[in-house]
Design a protein around this motif. Sequence first.
Motif, PDB file in Angstrom:
ATOM      1  N   UNK A 183     -21.603  -1.143  19.125  1.00  0.00           N
ATOM      2  CA  UNK A 183     -23.086  -0.830  18.697  1.00  0.00           C
ATOM      3  C   UNK A 183     -23.125   0.150  17.688  1.00  0.00           C
ATOM      4  N   UNK A 184     -22.061   0.723  16.978  1.00  0.00           N
ATOM      5  CA  UNK A 184     -22.087   1.458  15.932  1.00  0.00           C
ATOM      6  C   UNK A 184     -22.431   2.822  16.372  1.00  0.00           C
ATOM      7  N   UNK A 185     -22.110   3.371  17.540  1.00  0.00           N
ATOM      8  CA  UNK A 185     -22.734   4.635  18.197  1.00  0.00           C
ATOM      9  C   UNK A 185     -21.346   5.185  18.614  1.00  0.00           C
ATOM     10  N   UNK A 186     -20.828   6.346  18.357  1.00  0.00           N
ATOM     11  CA  UNK A 186     -19.539   7.155  18.905  1.00  0.00           C
ATOM     12  C   UNK A 186     -20.268   7.961  19.766  1.00  0.00           C
ATOM     13  N   UNK A 187     -19.724   8.089  21.020  1.00  0.00           N
ATOM     14  CA  UNK A 187     -20.105   8.957  22.149  1.00  0.00           C
ATOM     15  C   UNK A 187     -18.797   9.783  22.600  1.00  0.00           C
ATOM     16  N   UNK A 188     -18.948  10.572  23.230  1.00  0.00           N
ATOM     17  CA  UNK A 188     -18.045  11.374  23.933  1.00  0.00           C
ATOM     18  C   UNK A 188     -17.367  11.244  25.160  1.00  0.00           C
ATOM     19  N   UNK A 189     -16.281  10.428  25.253  1.00  0.00           N
ATOM     20  CA  UNK A 189     -15.578  10.086  26.503  1.00  0.00           C
ATOM     21  C   UNK A 189     -14.688  11.158  26.990  1.00  0.00           C
ATOM     22  N   UNK A 190     -14.935  11.658  28.361  1.00  0.00           N
ATOM     23  CA  UNK A 190     -13.986  12.296  29.231  1.00  0.00           C
ATOM     24  C   UNK A 190     -13.004  11.842  30.082  1.00  0.00           C
ATOM     25  N   UNK A 237     -32.761   5.159  20.739  1.00  0.00           N
ATOM     26  CA  UNK A 237     -32.988   3.903  21.202  1.00  0.00           C
ATOM     27  C   UNK A 237     -32.085   2.736  21.327  1.00  0.00           C
ATOM     28  N   UNK A 238     -31.130   2.649  20.305  1.00  0.00           N
ATOM     29  CA  UNK A 238     -30.287   1.971  20.570  1.00  0.00           C
ATOM     30  C   UNK A 238     -29.219   2.328  21.689  1.00  0.00           C
ATOM     31  N   UNK A 239     -29.161   3.550  21.984  1.00  0.00           N
ATOM     32  CA  UNK A 239     -28.322   3.850  23.173  1.00  0.00           C
ATOM     33  C   UNK A 239     -29.186   3.389  24.405  1.00  0.00           C
ATOM     34  N   UNK A 240     -30.138   3.554  24.482  1.00  0.00           N
ATOM     35  CA  UNK A 240     -30.832   3.148  25.795  1.00  0.00           C
ATOM     36  C   UNK A 240     -30.897   1.535  26.066  1.00  0.00           C
ATOM     37  N   UNK A 241     -30.717   0.948  24.969  1.00  0.00           N
ATOM     38  CA  UNK A 241     -30.603  -0.549  25.061  1.00  0.00           C
ATOM     39  C   UNK A 241     -29.263  -1.012  25.487  1.00  0.00           C
ATOM     40  N   UNK A 242     -28.362  -0.168  25.037  1.00  0.00           N
ATOM     41  CA  UNK A 242     -26.943  -0.589  25.511  1.00  0.00           C
ATOM     42  C   UNK A 242     -26.965  -0.104  26.950  1.00  0.00           C
ATOM     43  N   UNK A 243     -27.783   0.835  27.607  1.00  0.00           N
ATOM     44  CA  UNK A 243     -27.761   1.258  28.876  1.00  0.00           C
ATOM     45  C   UNK A 243     -28.315   0.154  29.601  1.00  0.00           C
ATOM     46  N   UNK A 244     -29.307  -0.546  29.364  1.00  0.00           N
ATOM     47  CA  UNK A 244     -30.160  -1.299  29.823  1.00  0.00           C
ATOM     48  C   UNK A 244     -29.127  -2.895  30.178  1.00  0.00           C
ATOM     49  N   UNK A 245     -28.454  -3.086  29.363  1.00  0.00           N
ATOM     50  CA  UNK A 245     -27.466  -3.911  29.531  1.00  0.00           C
ATOM     51  C   UNK A 245     -26.369  -3.689  30.104  1.00  0.00           C
ATOM     52  N   UNK A 246     -25.789  -2.637  30.389  1.00  0.00           N
ATOM     53  CA  UNK A 246     -24.654  -2.352  30.905  1.00  0.00           C
ATOM     54  C   UNK A 246     -24.839  -2.368  32.597  1.00  0.00           C
ATOM     55  N   UNK A 247     -23.809  -2.924  33.280  1.00  0.00           N
ATOM     56  CA  UNK A 247     -23.815  -3.377  34.538  1.00  0.00           C
ATOM     57  C   UNK A 247     -23.299  -2.140  35.650  1.00  0.00           C
ATOM     58  N   UNK A 248     -22.763  -1.066  35.017  1.00  0.00           N
ATOM     59  CA  UNK A 248     -22.319  -0.230  35.876  1.00  0.00           C
ATOM     60  C   UNK A 248     -23.102   1.196  35.841  1.00  0.00           C
ATOM     61  N   UNK A 249     -23.521   1.887  37.010  1.00  0.00           N
ATOM     62  CA  UNK A 249     -24.249   2.637  36.840  1.00  0.00           C
ATOM     63  C   UNK A 249     -23.256   4.277  36.982  1.00  0.00           C
ATOM     64  N   UNK A 250     -24.014   5.168  36.737  1.00  0.00           N
ATOM     65  CA  UNK A 250     -23.161   6.658  36.819  1.00  0.00           C
ATOM     66  C   UNK A 250     -22.976   6.748  38.395  1.00  0.00           C
ATOM     67  N   UNK A 264     -36.181   7.220  30.119  1.00  0.00           N
ATOM     68  CA  UNK A 264     -35.830   5.999  29.934  1.00  0.00           C
ATOM     69  C   UNK A 264     -34.690   5.596  30.735  1.00  0.00           C
ATOM     70  N   UNK A 265     -33.636   6.571  30.930  1.00  0.00           N
ATOM     71  CA  UNK A 265     -32.300   6.210  31.679  1.00  0.00           C
ATOM     72  C   UNK A 265     -32.817   6.186  33.129  1.00  0.00           C
ATOM     73  N   UNK A 266     -33.718   7.199  33.440  1.00  0.00           N
ATOM     74  CA  UNK A 266     -34.017   7.036  34.978  1.00  0.00           C
ATOM     75  C   UNK A 266     -35.046   5.572  35.375  1.00  0.00           C
ATOM     76  N   UNK A 267     -35.643   5.312  34.092  1.00  0.00           N
ATOM     77  CA  UNK A 267     -36.338   4.368  34.377  1.00  0.00           C
ATOM     78  C   UNK A 267     -35.519   2.778  34.716  1.00  0.00           C
ATOM     79  N   UNK A 268     -34.595   3.098  34.212  1.00  0.00           N
ATOM     80  CA  UNK A 268     -33.445   2.073  34.346  1.00  0.00           C
ATOM     81  C   UNK A 268     -32.686   1.972  35.620  1.00  0.00           C
TER      82      UNK A 268
END
Length: 391
Positions: free
Chosen positions: A352-359, A375-388, A318-322
């Motif tokens: 979005x009520x998701x805790x992730x680990x930021x370094x 699925x919610x994480x993927x939706x967040x990435x879909x709308x996020x403008x910055x890429x790795x 899903x991430x790579x499709x984005x």
Amino acid sequence: MTSIDDLPAVPSDQTPPDQEPGEAGRPAGVRPRRVLGKLPRYAAGKPPVVVEGLESFKLSSNENPLPPLPAVLEAIAAETSVNRYPDPMTTALRTELAGYLGVPPLDIVTGAGSLGALNQILATFAGQNDFDAPDEVVYAWRSFEAYPISVGLAGAAGVQVPVLPDGRHDLDAMAAAITDRTRVILLCTPNNPTGPVLTRTEVVDFLERVPRQVVVVIDEAYQEFVRHPEAVDGIALYRDHPNVIVLRTFSKAHGLAGLRVGYSVARQELTEHLRVSAVPFAVSQVAEHAAVASLRHIDDVDARVQSIVDERTRVVDGLRDLGWTVPAAEGNFVWLALGDHTQDFAAKAAEQALSVRAFGAEGVRVTIGEPTANSRFLELCRGYSHRPVAG
């Protein structure tokens, strides 16, 4: 590469703000070892914030989203002799593991999680030796964030070798970092938090460049999730290499993170020394019986692990499709090299009520959790403008 010794020390004449100088201007009260001022603090994954109307999910600690197997929960409930000390040799667990792994029971030393087993290794083979310079421990970075803490507390000097842009260990640079002070090398595969594995071929080649008196630890905390056909198998490797120690755990695949059960596997010329530094009663009888029960239902464990691997595949695809570039993911997590956008992404996830680990300003590690969370994480990435920035 950098050394923990390069970090600034806490000045010896610095008086903590809540203390008054004692006689002759000396600070009053007990002071810790100076090394503590050089070490980072371990930052555990935070729980998710509560967002009205959304179910919260913790994707910050690489925990198994599934509870232990029913048979394991029954074994935990049946253990009532907690007024007694556990078997210091964890005989039942080592016997079960020996049959499962096909190794002698004496090759196994248990500990409080794989981190507890690692601390026993460092206490045995690396540290400060009388009046000599400290021993050195070489490891990739970024890797498991407890490494610099454990190495520093053991009294050794950590030598950090940057990972490659795709998150893999730079084994050539790690081999070049070996000196006559090197006592231990840590190989984390799959690497936490970036995700890629080491292959058998490259590790065998690396071992040929390592002096035989240097211990090489293969940390396989996420081994059960690996699907790479050429991935190194530490258990197969240690049989031919007397200086190899393998680390594994019941925290991830078996879902027993809260019970703290891990172990190391090595040749008996090493384990005889490891048993001296092993923490007595590190594994409780509750934890031991739970681990034994889980091993006896390994087919069910494997099925659960496969369900997580399937979700990992869905997330990575899903991430790579984005259009997102992510390193090969072989653990139960994915790595997003977001650089300066790391903290912003973590904040957006919290909304979005998701805790992730930021370094820091390096990237975000996201655990593969429940399907709804993924699925919610993927939706967040879909709308996020910055890429790795790398992967």
